[in-house]
Each structure stands twice: as structure tokens, then as C-alpha cells.
Scaffold this motif. Structure first.
Motif, PDB file in Angstrom:
ATOM      1  N   GLU A 124       0.830  -1.213   0.000  1.00  0.00           N
ATOM      2  CA  GLU A 124       0.000   0.000   0.000  1.00  0.00           C
ATOM      3  C   GLU A 124       0.860   1.257   0.000  1.00  0.00           C
ATOM      4  O   GLU A 124       0.511   2.259  -0.619  1.00  0.00           O
ATOM      5  CB  GLU A 124      -0.961   0.001   1.197  1.00  0.00           C
ATOM      6  N   ALA A 125       2.011   1.216   0.686  1.00  0.00           N
ATOM      7  CA  ALA A 125       2.904   2.376   0.715  1.00  0.00           C
ATOM      8  C   ALA A 125       3.450   2.678  -0.679  1.00  0.00           C
ATOM      9  O   ALA A 125       3.493   3.846  -1.101  1.00  0.00           O
ATOM     10  CB  ALA A 125       4.054   2.134   1.700  1.00  0.00           C
ATOM     11  N   VAL A 126       3.851   1.649  -1.421  1.00  0.00           N
ATOM     12  CA  VAL A 126       4.344   1.857  -2.789  1.00  0.00           C
ATOM     13  C   VAL A 126       3.215   2.376  -3.672  1.00  0.00           C
ATOM     14  O   VAL A 126       3.411   3.276  -4.493  1.00  0.00           O
ATOM     15  CB  VAL A 126       4.959   0.564  -3.365  1.00  0.00           C
ATOM     16  N   LYS A 127       2.027   1.836  -3.495  1.00  0.00           N
ATOM     17  CA  LYS A 127       0.860   2.304  -4.253  1.00  0.00           C
ATOM     18  C   LYS A 127       0.602   3.794  -3.969  1.00  0.00           C
ATOM     19  O   LYS A 127       0.363   4.580  -4.887  1.00  0.00           O
ATOM     20  CB  LYS A 127      -0.361   1.467  -3.877  1.00  0.00           C
ATOM     21  N   THR A 128       0.698   4.189  -2.702  1.00  0.00           N
ATOM     22  CA  THR A 128       0.512   5.597  -2.322  1.00  0.00           C
ATOM     23  C   THR A 128       1.597   6.468  -2.943  1.00  0.00           C
ATOM     24  O   THR A 128       1.305   7.518  -3.532  1.00  0.00           O
ATOM     25  CB  THR A 128       0.527   5.736  -0.783  1.00  0.00           C
ATOM     26  N   MET A 129       2.856   6.034  -2.827  1.00  0.00           N
ATOM     27  CA  MET A 129       3.963   6.819  -3.377  1.00  0.00           C
ATOM     28  C   MET A 129       3.804   7.014  -4.884  1.00  0.00           C
ATOM     29  O   MET A 129       3.942   8.129  -5.385  1.00  0.00           O
ATOM     30  CB  MET A 129       5.295   6.132  -3.082  1.00  0.00           C
ATOM     31  N   THR A 130       3.506   5.942  -5.604  1.00  0.00           N
ATOM     32  CA  THR A 130       3.402   6.066  -7.056  1.00  0.00           C
ATOM     33  C   THR A 130       2.167   6.854  -7.475  1.00  0.00           C
ATOM     34  O   THR A 130       2.194   7.538  -8.495  1.00  0.00           O
ATOM     35  CB  THR A 130       3.421   4.691  -7.751  1.00  0.00           C
ATOM     36  N   SER A 131       1.108   6.809  -6.682  1.00  0.00           N
ATOM     37  CA  SER A 131      -0.066   7.614  -7.031  1.00  0.00           C
ATOM     38  C   SER A 131       0.221   9.103  -6.858  1.00  0.00           C
ATOM     39  O   SER A 131      -0.308   9.932  -7.590  1.00  0.00           O
ATOM     40  CB  SER A 131      -1.295   7.196  -6.215  1.00  0.00           C
ATOM     41  N   LEU A 132       1.089   9.453  -5.914  1.00  0.00           N
ATOM     42  CA  LEU A 132       1.440  10.861  -5.683  1.00  0.00           C
ATOM     43  C   LEU A 132       2.553  11.352  -6.605  1.00  0.00           C
ATOM     44  O   LEU A 132       2.505  12.473  -7.099  1.00  0.00           O
ATOM     45  CB  LEU A 132       1.855  11.071  -4.228  1.00  0.00           C
ATOM     46  N   THR A 136       7.205   8.748 -13.369  1.00  0.00           N
ATOM     47  CA  THR A 136       8.529   9.343 -13.621  1.00  0.00           C
ATOM     48  C   THR A 136       8.715  10.593 -12.755  1.00  0.00           C
ATOM     49  O   THR A 136       8.740  11.716 -13.255  1.00  0.00           O
ATOM     50  CB  THR A 136       8.717   9.705 -15.110  1.00  0.00           C
ATOM     51  N   PRO A 137       8.840  10.399 -11.433  1.00  0.00           N
ATOM     52  CA  PRO A 137       8.985  11.568 -10.558  1.00  0.00           C
ATOM     53  C   PRO A 137      10.269  12.327 -10.846  1.00  0.00           C
ATOM     54  O   PRO A 137      11.281  11.740 -11.217  1.00  0.00           O
ATOM     55  CB  PRO A 137       9.012  10.965  -9.152  1.00  0.00           C
ATOM     56  N   LYS A 138      10.200  13.626 -10.690  1.00  0.00           N
ATOM     57  CA  LYS A 138      11.367  14.471 -10.887  1.00  0.00           C
ATOM     58  C   LYS A 138      11.778  15.046  -9.538  1.00  0.00           C
ATOM     59  O   LYS A 138      11.017  15.755  -8.883  1.00  0.00           O
ATOM     60  CB  LYS A 138      11.047  15.602 -11.865  1.00  0.00           C
ATOM     61  N   LYS A 157       2.926  13.667  -9.700  1.00  0.00           N
ATOM     62  CA  LYS A 157       1.989  13.440 -10.797  1.00  0.00           C
ATOM     63  C   LYS A 157       1.135  14.683 -11.063  1.00  0.00           C
ATOM     64  O   LYS A 157       0.991  15.110 -12.192  1.00  0.00           O
ATOM     65  CB  LYS A 157       1.116  12.238 -10.441  1.00  0.00           C
ATOM     66  N   ASP A 158       0.560  15.242  -9.996  1.00  0.00           N
ATOM     67  CA  ASP A 158      -0.350  16.388 -10.156  1.00  0.00           C
ATOM     68  C   ASP A 158       0.139  17.667  -9.488  1.00  0.00           C
ATOM     69  O   ASP A 158      -0.382  18.736  -9.757  1.00  0.00           O
ATOM     70  CB  ASP A 158      -1.728  16.023  -9.579  1.00  0.00           C
TER      71      ASP A 158
END
Length: 192
Positions: A124-132, A136-138, A157-158
Motif C-alpha cells: 500500500e505504501a508503494v501504491k501511495t507513493m506512485t499515485s502521488l 517518472t517523478p522528478k 503526478k499532479d
């Protein structure tokens, strides 16, 4: 390199299990954050391309096979710290060992999914991180928080996102000029 591989590889891969263990037990983020610079110095000292891509092809933190709220929460914290600290210093790839356990004889494994296919909090933590942060985070920079707390800013992402935590056994207070949205590792969001 010294045995003849100089000039014959495209990236450097490391397995820093001990570094992540030190982050989780001792709050040794500075040691983890020095890996990329140390590798690049080694490349330069050996007359190799110091801008070569850096990968972490194996890293993990064990959790008990059976649900254990405290140990499961530690693994969730460890996986996020591993990704955030790696991205902050320029590692291009990070591979968690492993997606799903089997056990290694001591009642633990590295999987974010248990052998019986139930998900751990780390999933769930990885899911939360990738949703935020998106796919391709900068990385934008870091903040030096009081009492040696850590804060890493990403273009997510947003919106911009700040990943922040305090060293073990400490609590930090952070002040913002306007309301902020706080998301915990499980994805629960509140506005302060």
C-alpha cells in the motif's frame, strides 16, 4: 575495472541492504545518501565515465511471514525511504527484492506480498507513493528540517510533493504558509 572490465559496462549496480538496515536502525540517512557520490568518485578515480547510470538492482527489508503491525509498518517505511533516498541522489533504477516471499527459514521474507497472496502495508505504501509521484517523478531538492529531519521535494503526478520524516526517536514540527494536504503511507489524506 582493475580485472579488465574497464570500458566494457553500461551501468553500475549495487545491493545496499546494509545501508537500508542502518537507515532503519540508526537513522543513517547520510550514509545512504553518500552512495552515488562514492560510486562516481570510484569511477572517476579509475578513469571511467563518472556519469554512468547507477542502479540498485537489489534492496529489501524483511518482515514476518504472519501479520505483525509493528514490523509490517517498519517494512512499509523502509521501502519508501529506499526509493526516496535513491531518487534524491540520482539512482535511475531501484528493484525491491522481492515482490512476493517465500520465507528464508527465520519466519521472515522481503516480499511486499505474503506467500499466501495477502498484501503487506509496504504494498500500500508503494501504491501511495506512485499515485502521488507518478511513474517518472522528478527530484527538485531537499529541505533541512529541524533536529536533522529529512524532507525531499519532487514534482509529482499532479503537484509538488514533499516526502518528510524525522530520525528515530525524534519529532519535528514543520510550519507552512498555507494549508497542505498530508498523505500517510497507507494513502489516508488529511488537510492541515
Amino acid at each position: 575495472i582493475k580485472a579488465g572490465a574497464a570500458g566494457h559496462f553500461d551501468f553500475i549496480a549495487v545491493h545496499p541492504y546494509e545501508n537500508l538496515g542502518a537507515v532503519m536502525s540508526d537513522g543513517a540517512e547520510s550514509g545512504f545518501l553518500s552512495m552515488a557520490d562514492s560510486i562516481r568518485k570510484m569511477l572517476k578515480d579509475n578513469k571511467q565515465n563518472e556519469n554512468m547510470p547507477l542502479w540498485i538492482t537489489e534492496i529489501g527489508f524483511q518482515a514476518p511471514i504472519k501479520p505483525n503491525p509493528e514490523k509490517d509498518a517498519q517494512q512499509a517505511e523502509a521501502i519508501i525511504k529506499a526509493y526516496i533516498l535513491s531518487m534524491a541522489q540520482g539512482f535511475e533504477r531501484l528493484y525491491w527484492f522481492e515482490a512476493r516471499g517465500p520465507a528464508y527459514g527465520k519466519g521472515t521474507d522481503h516480499g511486499i506480498i505474503r506467500e499466501d497472496w495477502t498484501v503487506r502495508p509496504s504494498y500500500e505504501a508503494v501504491k501511495t507513493m506512485t499515485s502521488l509521484l507518478g511513474s517518472t517523478p522528478k527530484y527538485l531538492g531537499w529541505l533541512n528540517l529541524e533536529k536533522n529531519g529529512y524532507g525531499f521535494v519532487f514534482q509529482g503526478k499532479d503537484a509538488k510533493a514533499l516526502a518528510a520524516w524525522s530520525p528515530p526517536g525524534t519529532t519535528n514540527k514543520i510550519k507552512f504558509e498555507s494549508p497542505v494536504k498530508i498523505t500517510d503511507l497507507a494513502g489516508k489524506t488529511t488537510t492541515l
